[in-house]
Design an enzyme around this catalytic site. Structure first.
Site, PDB file in Angstrom:
ATOM      1  N   HIS A 194       0.875  -1.168   0.000  1.00  0.00           N
ATOM      2  CA  HIS A 194       0.000   0.000   0.000  1.00  0.00           C
ATOM      3  C   HIS A 194       0.917   1.224   0.000  1.00  0.00           C
ATOM      4  O   HIS A 194       1.715   1.403   0.924  1.00  0.00           O
ATOM      5  CB  HIS A 194      -0.921   0.003   1.218  1.00  0.00           C
ATOM      6  CG  HIS A 194      -1.956  -1.079   1.166  1.00  0.00           C
ATOM      7  ND1 HIS A 194      -2.382  -1.761   2.288  1.00  0.00           N
ATOM      8  CD2 HIS A 194      -2.639  -1.610   0.119  1.00  0.00           C
ATOM      9  CE1 HIS A 194      -3.295  -2.656   1.939  1.00  0.00           C
ATOM     10  NE2 HIS A 194      -3.468  -2.580   0.628  1.00  0.00           N
ATOM     11  N   GLU A 246       1.566   3.359   3.104  1.00  0.00           N
ATOM     12  CA  GLU A 246       2.047   2.685   4.310  1.00  0.00           C
ATOM     13  C   GLU A 246       3.547   2.510   4.132  1.00  0.00           C
ATOM     14  O   GLU A 246       4.013   1.533   3.537  1.00  0.00           O
ATOM     15  CB  GLU A 246       1.301   1.366   4.514  1.00  0.00           C
ATOM     16  CG  GLU A 246      -0.193   1.591   4.757  1.00  0.00           C
ATOM     17  CD  GLU A 246      -1.018   0.319   4.831  1.00  0.00           C
ATOM     18  OE1 GLU A 246      -0.414  -0.774   4.961  1.00  0.00           O
ATOM     19  OE2 GLU A 246      -2.255   0.412   4.749  1.00  0.00           O
ATOM     20  N   HIS A 281       3.115  -3.724   6.455  1.00  0.00           N
ATOM     21  CA  HIS A 281       2.045  -2.739   6.314  1.00  0.00           C
ATOM     22  C   HIS A 281       2.081  -1.756   7.479  1.00  0.00           C
ATOM     23  O   HIS A 281       2.928  -1.858   8.375  1.00  0.00           O
ATOM     24  CB  HIS A 281       0.687  -3.439   6.257  1.00  0.00           C
ATOM     25  CG  HIS A 281       0.452  -4.216   5.006  1.00  0.00           C
ATOM     26  ND1 HIS A 281      -0.480  -3.849   4.059  1.00  0.00           N
ATOM     27  CD2 HIS A 281       1.023  -5.351   4.540  1.00  0.00           C
ATOM     28  CE1 HIS A 281      -0.466  -4.717   3.062  1.00  0.00           C
ATOM     29  NE2 HIS A 281       0.441  -5.647   3.331  1.00  0.00           N
ATOM     30  N   GLU A 307       1.855  -5.633  10.539  1.00  0.00           N
ATOM     31  CA  GLU A 307       1.432  -4.241  10.709  1.00  0.00           C
ATOM     32  C   GLU A 307       2.375  -3.640  11.744  1.00  0.00           C
ATOM     33  O   GLU A 307       2.377  -4.058  12.902  1.00  0.00           O
ATOM     34  CB  GLU A 307      -0.013  -4.177  11.183  1.00  0.00           C
ATOM     35  CG  GLU A 307      -1.014  -4.867  10.271  1.00  0.00           C
ATOM     36  CD  GLU A 307      -1.449  -3.998   9.098  1.00  0.00           C
ATOM     37  OE1 GLU A 307      -1.037  -2.807   9.069  1.00  0.00           O
ATOM     38  OE2 GLU A 307      -2.188  -4.484   8.225  1.00  0.00           O
TER      39      GLU A 307
END
Length: 430
Positions: free
Chosen positions: A85, A88, A192, A283
């Site tokens: 992404h 990110e 991410h 994440e």
């Protein structure tokens, strides 16, 4: 003026090689840095592009290892992917820092040296450079998340649970899918932002037997939980389950992907189901595009976890499937009893197989047409401490009866072919 300009250029060049400052490098700067690293460390690095983005930016992958240009028998392939992404961005920064850390410490740091001598590490710092270039520097803003065509790349992979959905894969996704065909990746993670948690497959479900207690459980759930815990507990904060401002805390800093939220067409499920590569989604920051002043702290928080996770590529068992003449056998199905994978694991084009397993006793069955089915029981130790999984080769015997050993579960190749035919049929009818 010329002397000043020359000195400034030399200073910039030297700083890019011997140290990497904590800031957001644009695509041109990132490419130059990777080329400089490759030029400075040619014996342990190899730089190549796996394809291009929609806007024509190269998807650069740097390979690090004792033999970076080619696979060697028994050496597992590992990969990190960042910036899927575009907005990110912490993963992109951390992977460039990881490259700097590994190359500058090889032969002087025992852990780094053993990691690069025992595995081949592939790093794709940015899978979505177009999105990065269009991103806004905002913690939660979605500007830049998608690729140039406005597509979320982490919803664009073929999904085994969504066989009735036909979609065209984006250039960046096709590049990764083709990349997976060139190497037998064993372990992977994609980085991410927007939360602090280690997420593991499955991300999706068709509400079949895999759906248990709100989670979509894979046959290798025990291994995935271990891998997620490895990252979380080596991270300075993730395992504490501290939540970001708008999220509920995650117990032990890990979560089953589907339990968190269902996701169709995700990359980690594709890696696991179709490519035999166990992958986590990491994440690593509450803020997707944090101020540059926060980057050193984020690196220190994640560095030990990034290294510890890489070491887990040595879990389980590995080896070569051979025929009675000692020749490697590609595409032999290698199944662990009690683990019915949607696409059975099999030996690669070199006859090698890799199976990430926790320590314990296992029964493994190997089948290949025209050969007797071979079943053996093995005891698997904990491999990461010694930087090597257990090596166990399988020697097949030709069958007197041509029908023996030919009954196999559907292979990944067969499944992919079936999916391709289905897509073509749908396209012809549309």
């Amino acid at each position: 003026m010329f002397v000043f300009t020359l000195c400034l250029y030399l200073w910039s060049w030297l700083s890019s090689i011997h140290g990497l400052d904590f800031r957001y490098h644009n695509s041109v700067e990132m490419e130059q840095y990777l080329k400089d690293v490759n030029r400075t460390y040619p014996e342990i690095t190899h730089l190549h592009s796996i394809g291009q983005s929609v806007e024509g930016r190269e998807l650069w992958v740097l390979i690090l290892g004792q033999h970076p240009r080619e696979h060697r028998t028994g050496i597992p392939e590992f990969k990190y992917v960042g910036n899927m992404h575009g907005n990110e961005v912490v993963g992109r920064v951390l992977l460039l820092q990881l490259i700097n850390y590994l190359t500058s410490r090889y032969l002087s740091d025992p852990l780094v040296t053993r990691l690069l001598n025992s595995s081949r590490v592939h790093i794709l710092p940015s899978m979505n450079p177009d999105g990065f270039e269009s991103s806004a520097r905002d913690c939660m803003n979605s500007v830049g998340r998608y690729n140039k065509n406005g597509v979320d790349l982490n919803r664009n992979f073929p999904d085994v649970f969504e066989s009735n959905t036909v979609q065209e894969s984006e250039k960046e996704v096709r590049a990764v899918m083709d990349w997976l065909k060139t190497e037998t990746f064993v372990l992977s993670a994609n980085l991410h932002g927007g939360a602090v948690v280690a997420s593991y497959p499955y991300d999706n479900s068709n509400r079949g037997s895999e759906l248990q207690g709100g989670q979509s459980i894979s046959p290798d759930d025990d291994v995935f939980v271990h891998l997620a815990r490895t990252y979380s507990y080596n991270h300075t904060e993730m395992h504490n389950a501290n939540s970001c401002s708008d999220l509920t805390g995650f117990v032990n800093g890990i979560t089953n992907g589907y339990y968190w939220y269902p996701l169709k067409g995700g990359m980690q499920d594709y890696n696991y189901v179709w490519a035999q590569c166990l992958e986590l989604t990491l994440e690593i920051s509450c803020c997707k595009f944090p101020p540059e002043s926060k980057l050193p702290g984020l690196w220190e928080a994640n560095r030990p976890a990034l290294l510890a996770y890489m070491q887990q590529v040595h879990l389980g068992v590995k080896g070569v499937v051979m025929d009675s003449d000692g020749k490697p056998v590609p595409n032999a199905v290698v199944e662990v009893s009690g683990r019915r994978n949607l696409c059975p694991f099999s030996s690669d084009r070199n006859g090698e197989y890799f199976r990430l397993l926790l320590p314990g006793n296992y029964t493994i069955t190997v089948t290949f047409p025209g050969h007797k089915t071979l079943t053996e029981s093995i005891k698997v130790p904990y491999g990461p401490d010694s930087f090597s999984a257990l090596t166990h080769d399988f020697l097949l015997q030709q069958s007197d009866n041509s029908s023996t050993g030919t009954a196999q579960p559907q292979s990944c190749t067969t499944a992919i072919t079936t999916l391709t035919l289905f897509i073509l049929q749908r396209l012809m009818l549309s």
